[in-house]
Motif scaffolding. Structure first.
Motif, short mmCIF file in Angstrom:
data_model
loop_
_atom_site.label_atom_id
_atom_site.label_comp_id
_atom_site.label_asym_id
_atom_site.label_seq_id
_atom_site.Cartn_x
_atom_site.Cartn_y
_atom_site.Cartn_z
N ALA A 6 -5.72 1.37 -9.47
CA ALA A 6 -4.50 0.59 -9.61
C ALA A 6 -4.62 -0.23 -10.89
CB ALA A 6 -4.30 -0.32 -8.40
N VAL A 7 -3.83 0.09 -11.88
CA VAL A 7 -3.95 -0.48 -13.21
C VAL A 7 -2.86 -1.53 -13.44
CG1 VAL A 7 -3.92 0.02 -15.69
CG2 VAL A 7 -4.98 1.65 -14.09
N SER A 8 -3.26 -2.64 -14.02
CA SER A 8 -2.30 -3.66 -14.48
C SER A 8 -2.16 -3.54 -15.99
CB SER A 8 -2.78 -5.06 -14.12
OG SER A 8 -1.98 -6.05 -14.76
N ARG A 9 -0.92 -3.54 -16.45
CA ARG A 9 -0.66 -3.46 -17.89
C ARG A 9 0.06 -4.69 -18.42
NH1 ARG A 9 -1.86 1.14 -20.37
NH2 ARG A 9 -2.60 2.85 -19.07
N GLY A 10 0.05 -5.75 -17.67
CA GLY A 10 0.66 -6.99 -18.13
C GLY A 10 0.93 -7.92 -16.98
N PRO A 11 1.12 -9.20 -17.27
CA PRO A 11 1.29 -10.19 -16.20
C PRO A 11 2.53 -9.98 -15.34
CG PRO A 11 1.70 -11.17 -18.35
CD PRO A 11 1.10 -9.83 -18.60
N GLU A 12 3.57 -9.37 -15.90
CA GLU A 12 4.81 -9.21 -15.16
C GLU A 12 5.01 -7.80 -14.62
OE1 GLU A 12 6.57 -11.81 -14.46
OE2 GLU A 12 5.32 -13.09 -15.75
N SER A 13 4.21 -6.87 -15.06
CA SER A 13 4.39 -5.47 -14.65
C SER A 13 3.75 -5.21 -13.30
CB SER A 13 3.77 -4.53 -15.70
OG SER A 13 2.38 -4.72 -15.76
N PRO A 14 4.27 -4.26 -12.53
CA PRO A 14 3.64 -3.91 -11.25
C PRO A 14 2.34 -3.14 -11.51
CG PRO A 14 5.42 -2.40 -11.72
CD PRO A 14 5.48 -3.46 -12.80
N PHE A 15 1.51 -3.05 -10.48
CA PHE A 15 0.35 -2.17 -10.56
C PHE A 15 0.84 -0.72 -10.55
CE2 PHE A 15 -1.58 -5.98 -8.68
CZ PHE A 15 -2.75 -6.09 -9.44
N THR A 16 0.15 0.14 -11.28
CA THR A 16 0.47 1.56 -11.28
C THR A 16 -0.80 2.34 -10.98
OG1 THR A 16 0.15 1.65 -13.69
CG2 THR A 16 2.40 1.39 -12.87
N PHE A 140 -10.10 -2.19 -7.21
CA PHE A 140 -8.79 -1.57 -7.03
C PHE A 140 -8.90 -0.13 -7.55
CE2 PHE A 140 -6.07 -5.72 -7.30
CZ PHE A 140 -6.50 -6.06 -6.03
N ALA A 141 -9.85 0.60 -7.03
CA ALA A 141 -10.14 1.95 -7.51
C ALA A 141 -10.86 2.73 -6.42
CB ALA A 141 -11.01 1.89 -8.77
N GLU A 142 -10.81 4.05 -6.54
CA GLU A 142 -11.46 4.92 -5.55
C GLU A 142 -12.98 4.79 -5.57
OE1 GLU A 142 -9.08 8.97 -4.81
OE2 GLU A 142 -9.60 8.63 -6.91
N HIS A 143 -13.54 4.61 -6.75
CA HIS A 143 -14.98 4.44 -6.91
C HIS A 143 -15.24 3.27 -7.85
CE1 HIS A 143 -14.86 8.60 -5.42
NE2 HIS A 143 -16.13 8.47 -5.09
N VAL A 144 -16.40 2.63 -7.69
CA VAL A 144 -16.78 1.53 -8.58
C VAL A 144 -18.25 1.64 -8.91
CG1 VAL A 144 -15.06 0.00 -7.53
CG2 VAL A 144 -17.42 -0.10 -6.75
N ASP A 341 -1.54 3.08 -2.16
CA ASP A 341 -0.38 3.32 -3.02
C ASP A 341 0.76 2.35 -2.73
OD1 ASP A 341 0.56 4.34 -0.63
OD2 ASP A 341 0.63 6.42 -1.30
N ASP A 342 0.56 1.46 -1.76
CA ASP A 342 1.55 0.42 -1.48
C ASP A 342 1.03 -0.95 -1.94
OD1 ASP A 342 3.93 -0.69 -0.58
OD2 ASP A 342 3.22 -0.95 1.48
N ILE A 343 0.23 -0.95 -2.99
CA ILE A 343 -0.36 -2.20 -3.46
C ILE A 343 0.70 -3.21 -3.87
CG2 ILE A 343 -0.71 -1.22 -5.78
CD1 ILE A 343 -3.15 -3.08 -6.04
#
Length: 362
Positions: A6-16, A140-144, A341-343
């Protein structure tokens, strides 16, 4: 290895949900398949604070899962182990050597620099680094990739979904009570903010035999659950909070805990104390608070901060699991499960106050 995160690309954008590449574990690293990750206010606070210019970010710091592989220098952790992940600490600085790993002098470099300690990236995308290694995990990932110092091996009977928040939120609230405030049975404990940290604190105080418990929160459902757990609940929107606390405790609380980070609420937490009472703050929020120093001094009150419950995770998390097994710390009742996927739905529900602790499940 290619994984989904789950990636964040900015403070206002949703996680993708996006595909990224994770490194193979180095000799001191552990590869963990994530089963569940708690969604914490710290994740959202950090997301809001990072500008878009830093590029893609993978957060998450309440991971729980199963060990897949370990580096050649790793001891005490083996493939197949069930683990809870927490914060990193160096183990060598003065704070770590004197029992304060939560205040490690290298905490920023190890937990929030966005890279490994040597500056390399654990995650990449299209050949470019992704800001990661958050709390030594970015779960926020499948593996770490994690390390032995932020891993707690638990029995395979432990419900990893319910236990994931022990890595931060639950241990923060419980530790603030059990490790810092240390109330006795005749104490009067007030928690400001009945979220996941606040409820963990209430349950910990109850486990310590504290008879007088109060919770201050504006959300009716949370006040109702606090009362179910044996606390008196106060609605700050309709009541004189300080007056009610003083009346209910015979002159003031012995211990207060603020989880909100709100300056006015911290002021109430201090004003609600009787002489020689103690207040602890654990919430990220406003950086400056006005304090009545005369009241603090003349009443002998104490105000202090607390990070990660002042805990040493390899000892404290097993302690909390033991309390849970005895029925004294039912943290599972605070958890609501969400598909990973409902993060963004989980984020919305947490902000709305309709759930106490969202946990994302792969």
């Amino acid at each position: 290895m290619q994984i989904t995160a789950a990636v964040s690309r900015g403070p206002e954008s949703p996680f993708t949900l996006e595909t990224v590449r994770i490194d193979a574990p180095r000799e001191d690293e552990v590869l963990v398949r994530i089963v569940a990750t708690g969604l914490c206010h710290t994740d959202l606070f950090t997301k809001a604070a990072l500008p878009e210019a830093v590029g893609p970010v993978v957060l998450g710091h309440e991971g729980a899962g199963v060990v897949v592989d370990v580096g050649s220098r790793v001891t005490g952790v083996s493939p197949g182990d069930h683990v809870i992940l927490s914060y990193r600490h160096c183990g060598d600085c003065r704070q770590c050597r004197t029992g304060g790993p939560a205040y490690c002098e290298n905490a920023h470099r190890l937990n929030s620099s966005g890279r490994r300690a040597d500056g390399s990236a654990t995650l990449t995308q299209h050949g470019e680094p992704v800001r990661s290694a958050f709390f030594g995990q970015s779960s926020f990932a499948e593996h770490v990739l994690a390390t032995a110092d932020n891993i707690v091996v638990v029995d395979r009977s432990v419900d990893l979904v319910a236990a994931a928040p022990l890595g931060c939120g639950f241990q923060t609230g419980a530790g603030a009570v059990l490790n810092v405030l240390r109330p006795e049975s005749d104490s009067a404990v007030v928690v400001f903010g009945a979220g996941s940290v606040g409820f963990a604190a209430l349950l910990a105080a109850r486990s310590a035999g504290v008879a007088t418990l109060l919770a201050v929160d504006p959300v009716p459902a949370r006040r109702a659950l606090a009362e179910e757990f044996g606390a008196r609940a106060i609605d700050p929107g309709t009541h004189d909070v300080v007056g009610d606390i003083r009346a209910a405790t015979g002159g003031g609380a012995t211990h207060t805990l603020d989880t909100t980070g709100n300056a006015s609420v911290i002021g109430q937490a201090l004003s609600s104390l009787r002489a020689r009472g103690s207040a602890v703050v654990v919430g990220l929020g406003e950086p400056e608070v006005a304090v009545n120093v005369q009241d603090l001094m003349l009443s002998g009150k104490t105000l202090r901060g607390c990070v990660e419950g002042d805990s040493t995770v390899q000892q404290f998390i097993p302690q909390l699991l033991a309390l849970h097994a005895e029925g004294k710390f039912p943290f599972d009742r605070l958890v609501t499960e969400y598909r990973f996927d409902d993060i963004n739905g989980a984020v919305a529900d947490q902000k709305a106050g309709t759930v106490i602790k969202p946990v994302l499940v792969w």
